[in-house]
Design a protein around this motif. Structure first.
Motif, short mmCIF file in Angstrom:
data_model
loop_
_atom_site.label_atom_id
_atom_site.label_comp_id
_atom_site.label_asym_id
_atom_site.label_seq_id
_atom_site.Cartn_x
_atom_site.Cartn_y
_atom_site.Cartn_z
N GLU A 119 0.84 -1.12 0.04
CA GLU A 119 0.05 0.03 0.11
C GLU A 119 0.78 1.24 -0.16
N TYR A 120 2.12 1.24 -0.38
CA TYR A 120 2.70 2.19 -0.63
C TYR A 120 2.49 3.32 -1.65
N GLY A 121 2.47 4.56 -1.48
CA GLY A 121 2.01 5.54 -2.48
C GLY A 121 2.84 5.40 -3.66
N ASP A 122 3.91 4.91 -3.91
CA ASP A 122 4.74 4.76 -5.19
C ASP A 122 4.96 3.28 -5.64
N LEU A 143 11.84 -3.86 6.23
CA LEU A 143 11.98 -2.56 5.65
C LEU A 143 10.38 -2.11 5.65
N GLU A 144 10.54 -0.49 6.05
CA GLU A 144 9.38 0.35 6.11
C GLU A 144 9.36 1.20 5.22
N ASN A 148 5.12 10.00 3.87
CA ASN A 148 4.14 10.05 3.10
C ASN A 148 3.88 8.94 2.45
N ASN A 149 4.15 7.69 3.22
CA ASN A 149 3.81 6.38 2.74
C ASN A 149 4.58 5.88 1.37
N MET A 150 5.65 6.41 1.25
CA MET A 150 6.36 5.88 0.11
C MET A 150 7.54 5.00 0.39
N PHE A 151 7.76 3.80 -0.45
CA PHE A 151 8.65 3.04 -0.27
C PHE A 151 9.97 3.54 -0.82
#
Length: 171
Positions: A119-122, A143-144, A148-151
């Motif tokens: 569910e990452y933004g990218d 890994l997290e 902004n929820n980007m990997f």
């Protein structure tokens, strides 16, 4: 935020500093460095003589026996053109893929049909060959995402980030 992880990898003998008094946590890690760290974590005997299959890996470099070990055991595949580019910075998605293959090597990787929703933004920027590794590392909590929820799959993996992942993995 990374102090405990840096202390962990130093105490475990997985990382050296960049000098006697510097760690440089914000410095990117290279592919050769990362493979060396995994080899150290596995207790690789550098005198075994694994075959070096990459044209650009100098057999006299510190990372050469570790890259040969990792290649011989299916942990790294190189670039598909007979090269490994050991001095190139390792990206976060490359790190995730190698971790998945490492876990398979030690018998702790996923088996059968499995997957999780990323569910990452990218997520659309993660290379096809790296998706399973990112899923595995996310599922395992290794890994997290970033802000902004980007990997940040193409971003360089920093020494502090790799240290944190290794501590989380208890390697």
């Amino acid at each position: 935020w990374f102090y405990d992880a840096v202390k962990y990898v130093y105490d475990m003998g997985l990382f050296n500093g960049t000098s006697d008094t510097l760690f440089e946590p914000d410095t990117p890690m290279t592919r050769g460095m990362f493979t060396t760290v995994l080899g150290r974590a596995s207790g690789v005997d550098t005198n075994v003589g694994y075959e070096n299959v990459f044209a650009d890996v100098d057999p006299n470099e510190y990372y050469a026996p570790y890259i040969a070990w990792a290649s011989s055991n299916g942990i790294v595949e190189g670039n598909g053109d007979g090269t490994f580019t050991p001095d190139e910075n390792i990206t976060r998605e490359q790190m995730a893929k190698i971790f998945l293959d490492y876990y398979r090597y030690i018998g702790e990787g996923p088996e059968g049909a499995w997957a999780i929703a990323l569910e990452y933004g990218d997520v659309d920027q993660i290379s096809d060959w790296a998706v399973e590794g990112v899923m595995f590392c996310t599922l395992q909590g290794l890994l997290e995402g970033k802000e902004n929820n980007m990997f940040d799959p193409k971003g360089n993996a920093l020494r502090s980030e790799v240290a944190t992942v290794l501590m989380r993995a208890n390697l």
